[in-house]
Design a protein around this motif. Structure first.
Motif, PDB file in Angstrom:
ATOM      1  N   ASP A   1       0.818  -1.216   0.000  1.00  0.00           N
ATOM      2  CA  ASP A   1       0.000   0.000   0.000  1.00  0.00           C
ATOM      3  C   ASP A   1       0.848   1.261   0.000  1.00  0.00           C
ATOM      4  OD1 ASP A   1      -2.272  -1.522   0.004  1.00  0.00           O
ATOM      5  OD2 ASP A   1      -2.543  -1.462   2.182  1.00  0.00           O
ATOM      6  N   PHE A   2       2.083   1.176   0.482  1.00  0.00           N
ATOM      7  CA  PHE A   2       2.908   2.372   0.611  1.00  0.00           C
ATOM      8  C   PHE A   2       3.389   2.908  -0.739  1.00  0.00           C
ATOM      9  CE2 PHE A   2       3.573  -0.106   4.545  1.00  0.00           C
ATOM     10  CZ  PHE A   2       2.993   0.785   5.438  1.00  0.00           C
ATOM     11  N   ASN A   3       3.435   2.070  -1.754  1.00  0.00           N
ATOM     12  CA  ASN A   3       3.875   2.537  -3.077  1.00  0.00           C
ATOM     13  C   ASN A   3       2.826   2.288  -4.146  1.00  0.00           C
ATOM     14  OD1 ASN A   3       4.295  -0.286  -3.017  1.00  0.00           O
ATOM     15  ND2 ASN A   3       5.852  -0.173  -4.611  1.00  0.00           N
ATOM     16  N   ALA A   4       1.577   2.048  -3.740  1.00  0.00           N
ATOM     17  CA  ALA A   4       0.493   1.809  -4.693  1.00  0.00           C
ATOM     18  C   ALA A   4      -0.021   3.130  -5.253  1.00  0.00           C
ATOM     19  CB  ALA A   4      -0.644   1.043  -4.021  1.00  0.00           C
ATOM     20  N   SER A   5      -0.469   3.079  -6.493  1.00  0.00           N
ATOM     21  CA  SER A   5      -1.021   4.257  -7.151  1.00  0.00           C
ATOM     22  C   SER A   5      -2.512   4.362  -6.874  1.00  0.00           C
ATOM     23  CB  SER A   5      -0.771   4.178  -8.662  1.00  0.00           C
ATOM     24  OG  SER A   5      -1.478   5.194  -9.347  1.00  0.00           O
ATOM     25  N   ASP A   6      -2.975   5.578  -6.581  1.00  0.00           N
ATOM     26  CA  ASP A   6      -4.406   5.802  -6.377  1.00  0.00           C
ATOM     27  C   ASP A   6      -5.154   5.924  -7.701  1.00  0.00           C
ATOM     28  OD1 ASP A   6      -4.022   5.827  -3.632  1.00  0.00           O
ATOM     29  OD2 ASP A   6      -3.649   7.992  -3.578  1.00  0.00           O
ATOM     30  N   ASP A   7      -4.431   6.281  -8.767  1.00  0.00           N
ATOM     31  CA  ASP A   7      -5.070   6.512 -10.058  1.00  0.00           C
ATOM     32  C   ASP A   7      -5.046   5.290 -10.967  1.00  0.00           C
ATOM     33  OD1 ASP A   7      -5.496   9.235  -9.371  1.00  0.00           O
ATOM     34  OD2 ASP A   7      -3.411   9.669  -9.881  1.00  0.00           O
ATOM     35  N   ALA A   8      -4.091   4.413 -10.779  1.00  0.00           N
ATOM     36  CA  ALA A   8      -3.984   3.208 -11.615  1.00  0.00           C
ATOM     37  C   ALA A   8      -4.008   1.979 -10.715  1.00  0.00           C
ATOM     38  CB  ALA A   8      -2.706   3.237 -12.452  1.00  0.00           C
ATOM     39  N   PRO A   9      -5.150   1.335 -10.540  1.00  0.00           N
ATOM     40  CA  PRO A   9      -5.242   0.172  -9.655  1.00  0.00           C
ATOM     41  C   PRO A   9      -4.266  -0.936 -10.063  1.00  0.00           C
ATOM     42  CG  PRO A   9      -7.427   0.936 -10.291  1.00  0.00           C
ATOM     43  CD  PRO A   9      -6.447   1.685 -11.139  1.00  0.00           C
ATOM     44  N   GLY A  10      -3.574  -1.467  -9.078  1.00  0.00           N
ATOM     45  CA  GLY A  10      -2.627  -2.547  -9.338  1.00  0.00           C
ATOM     46  C   GLY A  10      -1.240  -2.089  -9.693  1.00  0.00           C
ATOM     47  N   ALA A  11      -1.037  -0.769  -9.906  1.00  0.00           N
ATOM     48  CA  ALA A  11       0.283  -0.248 -10.261  1.00  0.00           C
ATOM     49  C   ALA A  11       1.020   0.205  -9.005  1.00  0.00           C
ATOM     50  CB  ALA A  11       0.151   0.916 -11.240  1.00  0.00           C
ATOM     51  N   HIS A  12       2.335  -0.064  -8.977  1.00  0.00           N
ATOM     52  CA  HIS A  12       3.152   0.290  -7.820  1.00  0.00           C
ATOM     53  C   HIS A  12       4.435   0.968  -8.286  1.00  0.00           C
ATOM     54  CE1 HIS A  12       0.451  -2.815  -6.282  1.00  0.00           C
ATOM     55  NE2 HIS A  12       0.670  -2.337  -5.080  1.00  0.00           N
ATOM     56  N   ARG A  13       4.866   1.945  -7.517  1.00  0.00           N
ATOM     57  CA  ARG A  13       6.050   2.721  -7.874  1.00  0.00           C
ATOM     58  C   ARG A  13       7.320   1.973  -7.491  1.00  0.00           C
ATOM     59  NH1 ARG A  13       9.343   6.449  -5.249  1.00  0.00           N
ATOM     60  NH2 ARG A  13       8.080   6.282  -3.350  1.00  0.00           N
ATOM     61  N   SER A  14       8.254   1.910  -8.418  1.00  0.00           N
ATOM     62  CA  SER A  14       9.550   1.289  -8.152  1.00  0.00           C
ATOM     63  C   SER A  14      10.467   2.304  -7.473  1.00  0.00           C
ATOM     64  CB  SER A  14      10.189   0.807  -9.451  1.00  0.00           C
ATOM     65  OG  SER A  14      11.548   0.472  -9.243  1.00  0.00           O
TER      66      SER A  14
END
Length: 325
Positions: free
Chosen positions: A82-95
């Motif tokens: 949850d700490f690097n999850a995107s609010d605008d793109a479900p399932g996407a996470h920031r590297s």
């Protein structure tokens, strides 16, 4: 009829019921296997939809792994939560390596996900995040000899001048020495809040750490049968330390605090889970033959022999009483 104050207001009663339901749900999660937390969470939300927001914010889920296939990421793995999850793109996470977004479970060669409206970290905080990832990766190598690590930072509520927060994550799954029928994983989640020193104060920052470790093991063989062990433990710690060099001092202070608390967590798991399990298994089952060449004696057979002797003793006492009569 009762006085009005006996019944109380309806809103207070509803709030108390909601709090009690949340406590019961969290208590239930403490007794369920961590590897099934996502499935159990969906089932519980289906039963009590009103608890969804609270459960999602309180329940820690096992970390997922993705691969950063960008040029800056160099094919390195990172952890999704949850700490690097995107609010605008479900399932996407920031590297943390490149700052780009990838789907959870993305393998090498997967394309990055375009996230519109994403606000990047301030340059100062981003530089600290990159440095923290390199340091944390070295910590993982020394203590875990494998696995995947990631660090994610974000601004505090009062802005970067007042402090920041971060998540230091490590996941290690079963290695090559485990057979195909064996499985296991260790998920360590360390969330730290940093409060910068007050102007004109003693120059010490405050570090508040909440650490959670989730562990599960499963093994199966012909001699020992099926065996599984799972659980999680959470502890908190806080300290104040000098922050004369904001970036370098913060990493040193956070690293030492995590190292101390994680050592305590390992000891607790060793005593509570492994130690207690070994005691119970040792009391219930004898692995080899006894010194007098008598085979293993189970508790069931010992109990049956005890009740048999008691039955014979009672029958003898009843016969004596009948003879006296």
């Amino acid at each position: 009829p009762r006085a009005p104050w006996v019944w109380g207001c309806g809103c207070c009663g509803a709030a108390q019921m909601a709090a009690d339901a949340l406590d019961c749900a969290l208590d239930l999660f403490r007794r369920l296997p961590p590897e099934n937390v996502e499935r159990n969470l969906r089932a519980l939300v289906a039963l009590a939809p009103e608890l969804e927001a609270d459960l999602l914010s309180c329940v820690d889920a096992p970390l997922k792994v993705a691969t950063d296939s960008s040029k800056a990421g160099k094919g390195r793995d990172f952890l999704c939560c949850d700490f690097n999850a995107s609010d605008d793109a479900p399932g996407a996470h920031r590297s943390p390596w490149s700052g780009q977004f990838f789907k959870a479970g993305a393998e090498l060669g997967a394309a990055a996900v375009e996230v519109a409206g994403h606000t990047p970290l301030p340059d100062k905080l981003r530089r600290l995040e990159v440095e923290a990832n390199e340091v944390w990766d070295a910590y993982r190598t020394l203590y875990y000899e494998g696995g995947v690590s990631s660090v994610y930072l974000w601004e505090g509520e009062g802005g970067l001048e007042q402090g920041f927060a971060g998540a230091f994550l490590i996941k290690k799954e079963g290695g090559k020495r485990m057979s195909r029928s064996d499985a296991g994983a260790w998920d360590a989640i360390h969330v730290v809040e940093v409060t910068e020193p007050a102007p004109g104060g003693d120059g010490k920052a405050t570090y508040t750490l909440t650490s959670t470790v989730m562990l599960y093991l499963r093994t199966s063989d012909k001699s020992g049968g099926d065996f599984s062990l799972a659980g999680h433990i959470t502890r908190q710690a806080e300290k104040r330390a000098s922050a004369s060099k904001p970036g370098e001092s913060h990493l040193i202070n956070i690293g030492s605090l995590i190292e101390q608390l994680e050592g305590k967590l390992r000891n607790s798991l060793d005593v509570v889970y492994f130690g207690k399990t070994c005691d119970v298994v040792g009391d219930l089952r004898t692995a080899g033959a006894a010194a007098n060449d008598v085979g293993p004696v189970s508790i069931q057979s010992a109990s049956a022999e005890l009740f048999k002797n008691q039955g014979a003793l009672i029958a003898e006492m009843m016969a004596k009483r009948a003879g006296k009569a």
